[in-house]
Design a protein around this motif. Sequence first.
Motif, PDB file in Angstrom:
ATOM      1  N   VAL A 416       0.841  -1.202   0.000  1.00  0.00           N
ATOM      2  CA  VAL A 416       0.000   0.000   0.000  1.00  0.00           C
ATOM      3  C   VAL A 416       0.873   1.248   0.000  1.00  0.00           C
ATOM      4  O   VAL A 416       0.654   2.189  -0.779  1.00  0.00           O
ATOM      5  CB  VAL A 416      -0.950  -0.013   1.213  1.00  0.00           C
ATOM      6  N   LEU A 417       1.875   1.275   0.868  1.00  0.00           N
ATOM      7  CA  LEU A 417       2.786   2.419   0.909  1.00  0.00           C
ATOM      8  C   LEU A 417       3.545   2.543  -0.399  1.00  0.00           C
ATOM      9  O   LEU A 417       3.764   3.651  -0.906  1.00  0.00           O
ATOM     10  CB  LEU A 417       3.760   2.271   2.078  1.00  0.00           C
ATOM     11  N   ASP A 418       3.937   1.394  -0.960  1.00  0.00           N
ATOM     12  CA  ASP A 418       4.673   1.426  -2.232  1.00  0.00           C
ATOM     13  C   ASP A 418       3.830   2.027  -3.354  1.00  0.00           C
ATOM     14  O   ASP A 418       4.344   2.769  -4.202  1.00  0.00           O
ATOM     15  CB  ASP A 418       5.102   0.011  -2.623  1.00  0.00           C
ATOM     16  N   ALA A 419       2.542   1.713  -3.369  1.00  0.00           N
ATOM     17  CA  ALA A 419       1.666   2.230  -4.422  1.00  0.00           C
ATOM     18  C   ALA A 419       1.546   3.745  -4.337  1.00  0.00           C
ATOM     19  O   ALA A 419       1.652   4.456  -5.349  1.00  0.00           O
ATOM     20  CB  ALA A 419       0.287   1.575  -4.328  1.00  0.00           C
ATOM     21  N   ILE A 420       1.326   4.252  -3.135  1.00  0.00           N
ATOM     22  CA  ILE A 420       1.209   5.705  -2.962  1.00  0.00           C
ATOM     23  C   ILE A 420       2.532   6.386  -3.267  1.00  0.00           C
ATOM     24  O   ILE A 420       2.589   7.401  -3.976  1.00  0.00           O
ATOM     25  CB  ILE A 420       0.749   6.053  -1.531  1.00  0.00           C
ATOM     26  N   ASN A 421       3.615   5.821  -2.754  1.00  0.00           N
ATOM     27  CA  ASN A 421       4.920   6.455  -2.931  1.00  0.00           C
ATOM     28  C   ASN A 421       5.402   6.411  -4.371  1.00  0.00           C
ATOM     29  O   ASN A 421       6.138   7.299  -4.809  1.00  0.00           O
ATOM     30  CB  ASN A 421       5.945   5.810  -2.000  1.00  0.00           C
ATOM     31  N   ALA A 422       4.993   5.394  -5.128  1.00  0.00           N
ATOM     32  CA  ALA A 422       5.355   5.367  -6.546  1.00  0.00           C
ATOM     33  C   ALA A 422       4.778   6.579  -7.266  1.00  0.00           C
ATOM     34  O   ALA A 422       5.454   7.227  -8.079  1.00  0.00           O
ATOM     35  CB  ALA A 422       4.848   4.076  -7.189  1.00  0.00           C
ATOM     36  N   VAL A 423       3.530   6.905  -6.957  1.00  0.00           N
ATOM     37  CA  VAL A 423       2.872   8.060  -7.578  1.00  0.00           C
ATOM     38  C   VAL A 423       3.511   9.356  -7.094  1.00  0.00           C
ATOM     39  O   VAL A 423       3.816  10.257  -7.886  1.00  0.00           O
ATOM     40  CB  VAL A 423       1.369   8.043  -7.260  1.00  0.00           C
ATOM     41  N   ARG A 424       3.738   9.442  -5.797  1.00  0.00           N
ATOM     42  CA  ARG A 424       4.296  10.673  -5.247  1.00  0.00           C
ATOM     43  C   ARG A 424       5.736  10.894  -5.703  1.00  0.00           C
ATOM     44  O   ARG A 424       6.131  12.025  -6.043  1.00  0.00           O
ATOM     45  CB  ARG A 424       4.210  10.642  -3.718  1.00  0.00           C
ATOM     46  N   ALA A 425       6.549   9.842  -5.722  1.00  0.00           N
ATOM     47  CA  ALA A 425       7.950   9.992  -6.121  1.00  0.00           C
ATOM     48  C   ALA A 425       8.059  10.412  -7.582  1.00  0.00           C
ATOM     49  O   ALA A 425       8.954  11.199  -7.940  1.00  0.00           O
ATOM     50  CB  ALA A 425       8.699   8.683  -5.887  1.00  0.00           C
ATOM     51  N   ARG A 426       7.177   9.889  -8.443  1.00  0.00           N
ATOM     52  CA  ARG A 426       7.203  10.288  -9.846  1.00  0.00           C
ATOM     53  C   ARG A 426       7.035  11.796  -9.986  1.00  0.00           C
ATOM     54  O   ARG A 426       7.655  12.441 -10.843  1.00  0.00           O
ATOM     55  CB  ARG A 426       6.125   9.546 -10.633  1.00  0.00           C
ATOM     56  N   ALA A 427       6.185  12.385  -9.145  1.00  0.00           N
ATOM     57  CA  ALA A 427       5.977  13.823  -9.201  1.00  0.00           C
ATOM     58  C   ALA A 427       7.286  14.586  -8.980  1.00  0.00           C
ATOM     59  O   ALA A 427       7.499  15.652  -9.545  1.00  0.00           O
ATOM     60  CB  ALA A 427       4.942  14.243  -8.165  1.00  0.00           C
ATOM     61  N   TYR A 428       8.162  14.007  -8.157  1.00  0.00           N
ATOM     62  CA  TYR A 428       9.447  14.634  -7.850  1.00  0.00           C
ATOM     63  C   TYR A 428      10.546  14.183  -8.804  1.00  0.00           C
ATOM     64  O   TYR A 428      11.709  14.583  -8.660  1.00  0.00           O
ATOM     65  CB  TYR A 428       9.847  14.315  -6.406  1.00  0.00           C
ATOM     66  N   GLY A 429      10.200  13.323  -9.766  1.00  0.00           N
ATOM     67  CA  GLY A 429      11.193  12.821 -10.699  1.00  0.00           C
ATOM     68  C   GLY A 429      12.185  11.881 -10.049  1.00  0.00           C
ATOM     69  O   GLY A 429      13.342  11.796 -10.485  1.00  0.00           O
ATOM     70  N   VAL A 441       5.501   8.496   2.129  1.00  0.00           N
ATOM     71  CA  VAL A 441       4.500   8.109   3.122  1.00  0.00           C
ATOM     72  C   VAL A 441       5.023   6.904   3.884  1.00  0.00           C
ATOM     73  O   VAL A 441       5.404   5.891   3.284  1.00  0.00           O
ATOM     74  CB  VAL A 441       3.161   7.775   2.434  1.00  0.00           C
ATOM     75  N   THR A 442       5.034   7.008   5.200  1.00  0.00           N
ATOM     76  CA  THR A 442       5.541   5.920   6.039  1.00  0.00           C
ATOM     77  C   THR A 442       4.542   5.441   7.078  1.00  0.00           C
ATOM     78  O   THR A 442       4.681   4.339   7.600  1.00  0.00           O
ATOM     79  CB  THR A 442       6.824   6.354   6.772  1.00  0.00           C
ATOM     80  N   THR A 443       3.534   6.236   7.363  1.00  0.00           N
ATOM     81  CA  THR A 443       2.582   5.851   8.401  1.00  0.00           C
ATOM     82  C   THR A 443       1.758   4.648   7.977  1.00  0.00           C
ATOM     83  O   THR A 443       1.496   4.447   6.790  1.00  0.00           O
ATOM     84  CB  THR A 443       1.643   7.022   8.739  1.00  0.00           C
ATOM     85  N   THR A 444       1.345   3.848   8.950  1.00  0.00           N
ATOM     86  CA  THR A 444       0.434   2.727   8.701  1.00  0.00           C
ATOM     87  C   THR A 444      -0.894   2.935   9.419  1.00  0.00           C
ATOM     88  O   THR A 444      -1.715   2.019   9.464  1.00  0.00           O
ATOM     89  CB  THR A 444       1.065   1.397   9.140  1.00  0.00           C
ATOM     90  N   ASP A 445      -1.104   4.131   9.943  1.00  0.00           N
ATOM     91  CA  ASP A 445      -2.366   4.444  10.614  1.00  0.00           C
ATOM     92  C   ASP A 445      -3.473   4.605   9.574  1.00  0.00           C
ATOM     93  O   ASP A 445      -3.326   5.385   8.620  1.00  0.00           O
ATOM     94  CB  ASP A 445      -2.211   5.730  11.434  1.00  0.00           C
ATOM     95  N   GLN A 446      -4.573   3.879   9.759  1.00  0.00           N
ATOM     96  CA  GLN A 446      -5.628   3.877   8.754  1.00  0.00           C
ATOM     97  C   GLN A 446      -6.222   5.266   8.539  1.00  0.00           C
ATOM     98  O   GLN A 446      -6.448   5.686   7.399  1.00  0.00           O
ATOM     99  CB  GLN A 446      -6.732   2.899   9.150  1.00  0.00           C
ATOM    100  N   THR A 447      -6.476   5.994   9.624  1.00  0.00           N
ATOM    101  CA  THR A 447      -7.083   7.319   9.492  1.00  0.00           C
ATOM    102  C   THR A 447      -6.161   8.274   8.743  1.00  0.00           C
ATOM    103  O   THR A 447      -6.601   9.017   7.851  1.00  0.00           O
ATOM    104  CB  THR A 447      -7.420   7.888  10.880  1.00  0.00           C
ATOM    105  N   GLU A 448      -4.886   8.256   9.082  1.00  0.00           N
ATOM    106  CA  GLU A 448      -3.937   9.121   8.396  1.00  0.00           C
ATOM    107  C   GLU A 448      -3.784   8.736   6.931  1.00  0.00           C
ATOM    108  O   GLU A 448      -3.726   9.597   6.049  1.00  0.00           O
ATOM    109  CB  GLU A 448      -2.582   9.065   9.108  1.00  0.00           C
TER     110      GLU A 448
END
Length: 564
Positions: A416-429, A441-448
Motif C-alpha cells: 500500500v505504501l509502495d503504491a502511494i509512494n510510486a505516484v508521489r515519487a514520480r511527481a518529484y522525478g 509516506v511511512t505511516t500505517t495508521d488507517q485514518t492518516e
Amino acid sequence: MKKYTIYIFGLLLLSACAELDVNPLSEGSSENWYSNETEVTMALNDLYREVFWFTDDDSWTDDWTSRGATTPITNATVNGEWGTVSTLWTNSYKAIARANTVLQNLDRIAGVVPQETIDRFEGEARFIRASMYANLVNHFGDVVYYQDILELEDAFSKSRTEKESVLQGIYEDFDIAIAQLPVSYGGSELQRATKGAALALKARTALYQSDWQIAADAAKACMDLGIYELYPDYGALFLANNKNSAESIFAIPRSVELDVALGSNYPVRATITRNAGGWSAYNPSWDLFCAYLCTDGLPIDESPLFDPHDPFANRDPRLAETIVPFGAEHLGFIYQPHPDTLQVLNLNAGKYQTNNDSRGTIQWASWNGLVWRKGVDEDWSDDRLTDPEKKIVRYADVLLMYAEASIELGNIDQSVLDAINAVRARAYGLDPTAADAYPAVTTTDQTELRKLVRLERRTELALEDRRYMDIIRWELADKVLNNDIYGMLDVAELREKVVAKDLWFFPEVPPVDEDGVADFTPMYEKGLIKLLADRAFDESRQYLWPIPTKEILINSNMRQNPGY
C-alpha cells in the motif's frame, strides 16, 4: 502528430423513440449485418467514439472556477431537464443497445471466424456494456437493466432494477471481458479494450460503490500484468504529442486531421491565457491551489516552508505542472497576474507588450490570478485546436485505487505504501526508494492513510474529471460545494489593501482542515479577498441525479429519484 484510424460510419447519434435505442440503425440492419469479421469490427469500432465515453466535469467540483459562474451541480438547480442528465442517459443506452446487438448476433459468424476472434468480440462488447452501466449506476443508482434486444413496447415499459443486481451484471461482464480480451494488440494505435482496461474499470466501479475487496483485487491484478508503468515526466504526460504511453491503460484517441479534437471556443479558448489569444475564463480554484502539500509533506497552514507571498515555492511539483506559476513561461509569454505588471515579455517576439493577463490592464483576466497549465501547450494556442487522447484510466489511478481499497479494508502493508509512494515519487522525478529526497509516506495508521490517499488523488488527478465522483462517494460534496468561491479584489482595492501593504499574493495563510479544505472566510471578513460566487449543494437529493424528465413522462413504470 499521429493519425488514428477511426471508423466512423452511417448516421451518428440517431434518436430513438424511447431513448433506449432499440434499433441501432448506424450499424446497418441487424437482419443482414454481422455476417463477417469486418462488419462486427465496424460495429464495435463505432462504440469507441468519444460521445459514448461520458466523463464528469471538473466545473462541478471545488477544483474549478469560472469568474462568477456556477453550474447546475454547484448552484443546486439540477433537474430532470438538464441536458447533461439526458446526454448521459441517452448515449449510455445507445451504446448498451448496440453492444447487446453485437452479442446477440455473434453466432452468425461461428465457423466463419476463428473462435479466438469471436471471444475477443464478446469481451469488447461486454466491456463496453459494463462500462456504460457502471456510469449510469454511479450517477442514478437504480437503472433500467437489460441484456437483450428490446422490442418497442418493452422500451416504453421497463422499470428500474435495483443497483445491487445491476452491479452483479456489471461485474460478470467485466470478468468475462477480463478472461477473453488480450493483454495488448501489438502496438496498434487505435486503443481498444484490453484485459488491463477491463480490470482497471472493474476496480473503479467497485471503488465507487465501496466494494473494497473487489476493487483491491481488480486493481492488484491490473498491476500484476506488469505491462503498465508511470511515465517519468508528469507534466509531459498530458500533452497532445504524448499518446499511447505505458501509463495509459485505456483512452479514446483524438485527431485534428480527422476532425476529432478539442477546439472551438470551449474548452480550449476559455482555458488559454489572454496574452496567447484566449479568455482565461476557466481557472483552477483557490481551493485546489491550497490543497497541494509543501515539499516537507505538510499542508500549507502547518509547513514552515510555505510563503503566502511566494505561494508556488516549496510545493509539490505537481502544482507547477497543473497551475502556471507566477513569472513562468507559458504559451510564449511570461505569466504574471500582478495588477501592477502592465507590460510582459513576449518570448516569441523578444519584446515587451501590454500584459493582458493582468487585471490592471484587462478586467476579464483571471479573477483569481490562476490559470491551468496541465496538458496545455502551444498546440492549444496555435490554431485553437488540440487532440490529446481522452484518458479514461491510467496506471497512477490504478495504484491509488489499490491503495485506497486496501486502506478501507484495513489491509495495510508495504504494498500500500509502495503504491502511494510510486505516484508521489514520480511527481518529484525520483525513484520511490529515494525516501529521503521526497515526502515519502511511512505511516500505517488507517485514518492518516485515508486522508493522505484522498489528497493524493486530488493532486495527482486534478483536471482529469475524477474529483466529482470522489467527493460524491466520500460524501464530501455537501461540505465542499457549500463553500463559496473567492478571488482577488477589484484592482483599485487590490492595490490599496493587498499590494501596497506587501501582502501579494495571499494576504494570509488560510487554515486547512482534515479533508484538505482551505477556509478563506477569515480573509474575506477582513476585506482582503472578494466573493466571486455562492456555491450550493442540496445533500437531500444531489448525491444521485434525476432520471431524465422525458423518461418519466413516456414510461409509467419509471420512478424518479427522491427530491426531484
